[in-house]
Design a protein around this motif. Structure first.
Motif, PDB file in Angstrom:
ATOM      1  N   LEU A   1       7.535   5.332   4.155  1.00  0.00           N
ATOM      2  CA  LEU A   1       5.871   5.345   3.694  1.00  0.00           C
ATOM      3  C   LEU A   1       5.198   6.824   3.378  1.00  0.00           C
ATOM      4  CD1 LEU A   1       3.010   3.899   4.488  1.00  0.00           C
ATOM      5  CD2 LEU A   1       2.894   4.815   6.885  1.00  0.00           C
ATOM      6  N   VAL A   2       4.747   7.295   2.292  1.00  0.00           N
ATOM      7  CA  VAL A   2       3.830   7.606   1.489  1.00  0.00           C
ATOM      8  C   VAL A   2       2.803   8.553   2.176  1.00  0.00           C
ATOM      9  CG1 VAL A   2       3.772   9.154  -0.684  1.00  0.00           C
ATOM     10  CG2 VAL A   2       5.285   8.091  -0.226  1.00  0.00           C
ATOM     11  N   ILE A   3       2.367   9.533   2.336  1.00  0.00           N
ATOM     12  CA  ILE A   3       0.913  10.214   2.871  1.00  0.00           C
ATOM     13  C   ILE A   3       0.950  10.533   1.960  1.00  0.00           C
ATOM     14  CG2 ILE A   3      -0.678  10.942   4.788  1.00  0.00           C
ATOM     15  CD1 ILE A   3       0.616   7.386   5.651  1.00  0.00           C
ATOM     16  N   GLY A   4       0.066  11.280   1.738  1.00  0.00           N
ATOM     17  CA  GLY A   4      -1.286  11.813   0.348  1.00  0.00           C
ATOM     18  C   GLY A   4      -2.047  13.468   1.807  1.00  0.00           C
ATOM     19  N   SER A   5      -1.665  14.485   0.419  1.00  0.00           N
ATOM     20  CA  SER A   5      -2.599  15.554   1.324  1.00  0.00           C
ATOM     21  C   SER A   5      -4.171  15.435   1.580  1.00  0.00           C
ATOM     22  CB  SER A   5      -3.138  16.964   0.269  1.00  0.00           C
ATOM     23  OG  SER A   5      -3.400  16.335  -0.938  1.00  0.00           O
ATOM     24  N   GLU A   6      -4.995  16.368   2.197  1.00  0.00           N
ATOM     25  CA  GLU A   6      -6.258  15.535   2.306  1.00  0.00           C
ATOM     26  C   GLU A   6      -6.855  15.758   1.907  1.00  0.00           C
ATOM     27  OE1 GLU A   6      -4.334  18.489   3.816  1.00  0.00           O
ATOM     28  OE2 GLU A   6      -3.467  17.895   6.019  1.00  0.00           O
ATOM     29  N   GLY A   7      -6.438  16.565   0.721  1.00  0.00           N
ATOM     30  CA  GLY A   7      -7.905  16.786  -0.242  1.00  0.00           C
ATOM     31  C   GLY A   7      -7.512  15.373  -1.603  1.00  0.00           C
ATOM     32  N   LYS A   8      -6.480  15.365  -2.292  1.00  0.00           N
ATOM     33  CA  LYS A   8      -5.571  15.686  -3.551  1.00  0.00           C
ATOM     34  C   LYS A   8      -4.933  14.157  -3.106  1.00  0.00           C
ATOM     35  CE  LYS A   8      -5.936  20.240  -5.441  1.00  0.00           C
ATOM     36  NZ  LYS A   8      -4.473  20.609  -6.468  1.00  0.00           N
ATOM     37  N   GLY A   9      -4.893  13.685  -2.201  1.00  0.00           N
ATOM     38  CA  GLY A   9      -4.235  12.411  -1.659  1.00  0.00           C
ATOM     39  C   GLY A   9      -2.594  12.396  -2.120  1.00  0.00           C
ATOM     40  N   ILE A  10      -2.692  11.293  -2.837  1.00  0.00           N
ATOM     41  CA  ILE A  10      -0.310  10.925  -3.589  1.00  0.00           C
ATOM     42  C   ILE A  10      -1.462  11.815  -4.923  1.00  0.00           C
ATOM     43  CG2 ILE A  10       0.978   9.668  -3.815  1.00  0.00           C
ATOM     44  CD1 ILE A  10       0.352   8.386  -0.806  1.00  0.00           C
TER      45      ILE A  10
ATOM     46  N   ILE B   1      -1.230   0.395  -0.460  1.00  0.00           N
ATOM     47  CA  ILE B   1      -1.862  -0.045  -0.183  1.00  0.00           C
ATOM     48  C   ILE B   1      -3.092   0.927   0.655  1.00  0.00           C
ATOM     49  CG2 ILE B   1      -0.163  -1.455   0.939  1.00  0.00           C
ATOM     50  CD1 ILE B   1      -0.085   1.019   3.661  1.00  0.00           C
ATOM     51  N   LYS B   2      -3.906   0.098   0.785  1.00  0.00           N
ATOM     52  CA  LYS B   2      -4.622   1.119   1.740  1.00  0.00           C
ATOM     53  C   LYS B   2      -5.671   0.530   2.637  1.00  0.00           C
ATOM     54  CE  LYS B   2      -8.975  -2.058  -0.503  1.00  0.00           C
ATOM     55  NZ  LYS B   2      -9.911  -1.950  -1.871  1.00  0.00           N
ATOM     56  N   ILE B   3      -6.702   1.531   4.003  1.00  0.00           N
ATOM     57  CA  ILE B   3      -7.016   0.955   5.099  1.00  0.00           C
ATOM     58  C   ILE B   3      -8.505   0.896   4.874  1.00  0.00           C
ATOM     59  CG2 ILE B   3      -7.410   1.337   7.202  1.00  0.00           C
ATOM     60  CD1 ILE B   3      -5.838   3.346   7.000  1.00  0.00           C
ATOM     61  N   PRO B   4      -8.927  -0.265   4.644  1.00  0.00           N
ATOM     62  CA  PRO B   4     -10.153  -0.992   4.411  1.00  0.00           C
ATOM     63  C   PRO B   4     -11.041  -0.100   5.302  1.00  0.00           C
ATOM     64  CG  PRO B   4      -9.008  -3.150   5.137  1.00  0.00           C
ATOM     65  CD  PRO B   4      -8.470  -1.680   5.489  1.00  0.00           C
ATOM     66  N   MET B   5     -12.070   0.844   4.662  1.00  0.00           N
ATOM     67  CA  MET B   5     -13.270   1.376   5.352  1.00  0.00           C
ATOM     68  C   MET B   5     -14.128   0.783   5.673  1.00  0.00           C
ATOM     69  SD  MET B   5     -11.696   4.121   6.568  1.00  0.00           S
ATOM     70  CE  MET B   5      -9.785   4.726   6.309  1.00  0.00           C
TER      71      MET B   5
ATOM     72  N   LEU C   1      -9.907   8.755   6.439  1.00  0.00           N
ATOM     73  CA  LEU C   1      -9.603   8.686   8.109  1.00  0.00           C
ATOM     74  C   LEU C   1      -8.368  10.360   7.669  1.00  0.00           C
ATOM     75  CD1 LEU C   1      -8.267   5.772   9.468  1.00  0.00           C
ATOM     76  CD2 LEU C   1     -10.386   6.921   9.704  1.00  0.00           C
ATOM     77  N   ASN C   2      -8.057  10.976   7.989  1.00  0.00           N
ATOM     78  CA  ASN C   2      -7.689  12.156   7.985  1.00  0.00           C
ATOM     79  C   ASN C   2      -5.633  11.999   7.689  1.00  0.00           C
ATOM     80  OD1 ASN C   2      -5.914  12.373  10.347  1.00  0.00           O
ATOM     81  ND2 ASN C   2      -7.724  14.013  11.499  1.00  0.00           N
ATOM     82  N   ALA C   3      -5.093  12.631   7.360  1.00  0.00           N
ATOM     83  CA  ALA C   3      -3.459  11.520   6.787  1.00  0.00           C
ATOM     84  C   ALA C   3      -2.932  11.816   8.124  1.00  0.00           C
ATOM     85  CB  ALA C   3      -2.684  13.061   6.214  1.00  0.00           C
ATOM     86  N   SER C   4      -2.949  11.970   9.347  1.00  0.00           N
ATOM     87  CA  SER C   4      -2.274  11.263  10.931  1.00  0.00           C
ATOM     88  C   SER C   4      -3.134  10.563  11.251  1.00  0.00           C
ATOM     89  CB  SER C   4      -2.061  12.926  11.896  1.00  0.00           C
ATOM     90  OG  SER C   4      -3.397  13.026  12.372  1.00  0.00           O
ATOM     91  N   ASN C   5      -4.091  10.246  11.680  1.00  0.00           N
ATOM     92  CA  ASN C   5      -4.931   8.908  11.869  1.00  0.00           C
ATOM     93  C   ASN C   5      -4.582   7.761  10.887  1.00  0.00           C
ATOM     94  OD1 ASN C   5      -6.248  10.150  14.060  1.00  0.00           O
ATOM     95  ND2 ASN C   5      -8.490  11.354  12.127  1.00  0.00           N
ATOM     96  N   ALA C   6      -4.875   8.065   9.567  1.00  0.00           N
ATOM     97  CA  ALA C   6      -4.256   6.816   8.820  1.00  0.00           C
ATOM     98  C   ALA C   6      -2.999   6.698   9.055  1.00  0.00           C
ATOM     99  CB  ALA C   6      -3.734   7.436   6.903  1.00  0.00           C
ATOM    100  N   LEU C   7      -1.617   7.193   9.637  1.00  0.00           N
ATOM    101  CA  LEU C   7      -0.407   7.611   9.309  1.00  0.00           C
ATOM    102  C   LEU C   7      -0.381   6.170  11.524  1.00  0.00           C
ATOM    103  CD1 LEU C   7       2.576   7.874   9.060  1.00  0.00           C
ATOM    104  CD2 LEU C   7       2.355  10.039  10.349  1.00  0.00           C
ATOM    105  N   SER C   8      -1.101   6.544  11.755  1.00  0.00           N
ATOM    106  CA  SER C   8      -0.967   6.094  13.377  1.00  0.00           C
ATOM    107  C   SER C   8      -1.601   4.963  12.952  1.00  0.00           C
ATOM    108  CB  SER C   8      -1.328   6.934  14.342  1.00  0.00           C
ATOM    109  OG  SER C   8      -3.654   7.004  13.719  1.00  0.00           O
TER     110      SER C   8
END
Length: 240
Positions: free
Chosen positions: A188-197, A209-213, A220-227
């Protein structure tokens, strides 16, 4: 090289994992359980006033206790691949340029909670394992293996050869994270807070994949998205 970490949970974990070498406590420190643990482990021990502890770690949030530990080691990617062979459908987290130590520490804590095999980071453009990461991880830094690689795309190729599928998170992806079948070994690849992957990492991934908002902010920040994603993956794998 020695490193100073602070906070009760971080220091307790360092002691129980036998990485602590010396302990500094405030004169008014009263955690009897932790003090007894220090004595049981026969660790070098020094009492300081609160201001001296603050000056020692350049931070006032030490909770009255500081530990001197060996610098945290990185593992080769081959270790994570070998560990993954011991379990069914292993999960590895790959970070593409996480620069916030609080996010990194939270990610390690989440990785431990969901029992992932380990975390892959790149050598440059990534916050290192340090005291802030250790404190935020609440001790998970002692149990989650972190592999440092020179090139994420080369690491992806090795992981694919080992049987992993690469799933990258991207706010512009077409598919929701709920649409995939996660019954497979995955990264599972998580990108940086500003630039993403990075674009090349995305192009080398098998799925985006995305988390619908639905609110007023678009991420969301990286850790929240991961959880969010890991909780969904684990729930999909639990027999109903």
């Amino acid at each position: 090289m020695a490193l100073l970490i602070y906070g009760r949970n971080s220091v307790r974990s360092a002691i129980t994992s036998h990485s602590a070498q010396k302990i500094y406590v405030a004169k008014n420190f009263r955690d009897a359980t932790l003090l007894n643990l220090i004595k049981q482990e026969h660790l070098a021990f020094k009492t300081l006033d609160h201001k001296a502890l603050t000056n020692l770690v350049k931070n006032d949030y030490h909770q009255g206790i500081v530990a001197e530990v060996k610098g945290y080691n990185y593992y080769p990617l081959s270790d994570l691949i070998a560990d993954g062979k011991q379990i069914s459908n292993p999960i590895i987290i790959m970070l593409d340029g996480i620069n916030d130590p609080h996010n990194f520490g939270a990610i390690l804590r989440i990785a431990d909670a969901f029992n992932v095999v380990g975390v892959v980071v790149k050598k440059d453009g990534q916050v290192p394992l340090n005291a802030t990461v250790a404190k935020v991880s609440t001790g998970a830094i002692n149990y989650v293996k972190v592999a440092e690689v020179s090139n994420l795309n080369n690491a992806i190729m090795k992981l694919k050869e080992a049987g992993y599928w690469i799933i990258a998170t991207d706010g512009e992806a077409k598919d929701s994270y709920t649409k995939l079948d996660y019954a497979l070994p995955l990264v599972l690849v998580i990108g940086s807070e500003g630039k993403g992957i990075s674009q090349l990492v995305k192009s080398n991934s098998d799925f985006l994949i995305k988390i619908p908002m639905f609110g007023h902010v678009n991420s969301l920040n990286a850790s929240n998205a991961l959880s969010v994603i890991l909780a969904h993956i684990i729930s999909c794998r639990i027999p109903s």
